[in-house]
Design a protein around this motif. Structure first.
Motif, PDB file in Angstrom:
ATOM      1  N   LEU A   1      40.208  38.934  43.373  1.00  0.00           N
ATOM      2  CA  LEU A   1      38.769  39.066  43.233  1.00  0.00           C
ATOM      3  C   LEU A   1      38.530  39.981  42.043  1.00  0.00           C
ATOM      4  O   LEU A   1      39.174  41.036  41.926  1.00  0.00           O
ATOM      5  CB  LEU A   1      38.167  39.663  44.507  1.00  0.00           C
ATOM      6  CG  LEU A   1      36.649  39.673  44.559  1.00  0.00           C
ATOM      7  CD1 LEU A   1      36.098  38.250  44.659  1.00  0.00           C
ATOM      8  CD2 LEU A   1      36.174  40.493  45.746  1.00  0.00           C
ATOM      9  N   CYS A   2      37.636  39.590  41.165  1.00  0.00           N
ATOM     10  CA  CYS A   2      37.346  40.379  39.974  1.00  0.00           C
ATOM     11  C   CYS A   2      35.877  40.769  39.946  1.00  0.00           C
ATOM     12  O   CYS A   2      35.001  39.971  40.286  1.00  0.00           O
ATOM     13  CB  CYS A   2      37.678  39.587  38.713  1.00  0.00           C
ATOM     14  SG  CYS A   2      39.436  39.215  38.570  1.00  0.00           S
ATOM     15  N   ASP A   3      35.627  41.983  39.537  1.00  0.00           N
ATOM     16  CA  ASP A   3      34.289  42.513  39.347  1.00  0.00           C
ATOM     17  C   ASP A   3      33.966  42.285  37.873  1.00  0.00           C
ATOM     18  O   ASP A   3      34.627  42.834  36.992  1.00  0.00           O
ATOM     19  CB  ASP A   3      34.310  44.008  39.687  1.00  0.00           C
ATOM     20  CG  ASP A   3      32.950  44.656  39.696  1.00  0.00           C
ATOM     21  OD1 ASP A   3      31.949  43.971  39.412  1.00  0.00           O
ATOM     22  OD2 ASP A   3      32.898  45.858  40.000  1.00  0.00           O
TER      23      ASP A   3
ATOM     24  N   LEU B   1      35.672  42.886  32.703  1.00  0.00           N
ATOM     25  CA  LEU B   1      36.282  42.371  33.927  1.00  0.00           C
ATOM     26  C   LEU B   1      37.260  43.400  34.466  1.00  0.00           C
ATOM     27  O   LEU B   1      38.020  44.002  33.704  1.00  0.00           O
ATOM     28  CB  LEU B   1      37.011  41.063  33.614  1.00  0.00           C
ATOM     29  CG  LEU B   1      37.743  40.399  34.763  1.00  0.00           C
ATOM     30  CD1 LEU B   1      37.594  38.891  34.665  1.00  0.00           C
ATOM     31  CD2 LEU B   1      39.213  40.764  34.767  1.00  0.00           C
ATOM     32  N   ARG B   2      37.213  43.611  35.773  1.00  0.00           N
ATOM     33  CA  ARG B   2      38.155  44.507  36.443  1.00  0.00           C
ATOM     34  C   ARG B   2      38.641  43.823  37.703  1.00  0.00           C
ATOM     35  O   ARG B   2      37.846  43.337  38.509  1.00  0.00           O
ATOM     36  CB  ARG B   2      37.484  45.830  36.807  1.00  0.00           C
ATOM     37  CG  ARG B   2      38.437  46.811  37.494  1.00  0.00           C
ATOM     38  CD  ARG B   2      37.726  48.073  37.937  1.00  0.00           C
ATOM     39  NE  ARG B   2      36.971  47.890  39.150  1.00  0.00           N
ATOM     40  CZ  ARG B   2      37.486  47.991  40.393  1.00  0.00           C
ATOM     41  NH1 ARG B   2      38.759  48.250  40.574  1.00  0.00           N
ATOM     42  NH2 ARG B   2      36.714  47.830  41.443  1.00  0.00           N
ATOM     43  N   GLU B   3      39.957  43.769  37.860  1.00  0.00           N
ATOM     44  CA  GLU B   3      40.518  43.231  39.096  1.00  0.00           C
ATOM     45  C   GLU B   3      40.249  44.221  40.229  1.00  0.00           C
ATOM     46  O   GLU B   3      40.531  45.415  40.106  1.00  0.00           O
ATOM     47  CB  GLU B   3      42.020  42.998  38.954  1.00  0.00           C
ATOM     48  CG  GLU B   3      42.638  42.374  40.163  1.00  0.00           C
ATOM     49  CD  GLU B   3      44.121  42.072  40.013  1.00  0.00           C
ATOM     50  OE1 GLU B   3      44.789  41.896  41.042  1.00  0.00           O
ATOM     51  OE2 GLU B   3      44.620  42.018  38.870  1.00  0.00           O
ATOM     52  N   VAL B   4      39.681  43.721  41.307  1.00  0.00           N
ATOM     53  CA  VAL B   4      39.385  44.548  42.471  1.00  0.00           C
ATOM     54  C   VAL B   4      40.661  44.655  43.306  1.00  0.00           C
ATOM     55  O   VAL B   4      41.323  43.646  43.559  1.00  0.00           O
ATOM     56  CB  VAL B   4      38.242  43.927  43.310  1.00  0.00           C
ATOM     57  CG1 VAL B   4      37.967  44.739  44.559  1.00  0.00           C
ATOM     58  CG2 VAL B   4      36.983  43.798  42.466  1.00  0.00           C
ATOM     59  N   GLY B   5      41.032  45.850  43.711  1.00  0.00           N
ATOM     60  CA  GLY B   5      42.214  46.037  44.544  1.00  0.00           C
ATOM     61  C   GLY B   5      42.077  45.293  45.867  1.00  0.00           C
ATOM     62  O   GLY B   5      40.970  45.173  46.405  1.00  0.00           O
TER      63      GLY B   5
END
Length: 91
Positions: A30-32, A52-56
């Motif tokens: 899931l990416c923010d 874009l940031r990958e959500v942990g």
């Protein structure tokens, strides 16, 4: 989704909903994504993601959404991406 739902749970549920094997959740993240409406004019209705940031896996997306809001003129959405594509983009 509830505030207690983890990113991992949401990816698994989305895969199941779209008829994919939910056990493949490890291949997806899931990416923010933060972007601006009207930028680019592409097929995404004119919305262009710029950050874009990958959500942990254990982060709680609805809590993230509540804690941090983009500046005026920007918007956010969560997208599911293949991890292999994220790895390539980081090279």
């Amino acid at each position: 989704a509830t505030p207690r739902s983890s990113a991992r749970q949401l990816v698994r549920e989305a895969l199941e909903r779209y008829g994919l094997d939910p056990e493949d959740f490890g291949q997806f993240a899931l990416c923010d994504v933060v972007g601006r409406p009207g930028a680019g004019g592409g097929a995404a209705g004119g919305w262009q993601g710029e950050h874009l940031r990958e959500v942990g896996d254990w982060e709680r997306p609805l809590v993230l959404q509540e804690l941090w809001k983009p500046k005026a003129g920007w918007s956010r959405r969560f997208e599911i991406r293949r991890r292999q594509d994220l790895d390539r983009a980081g090279d």
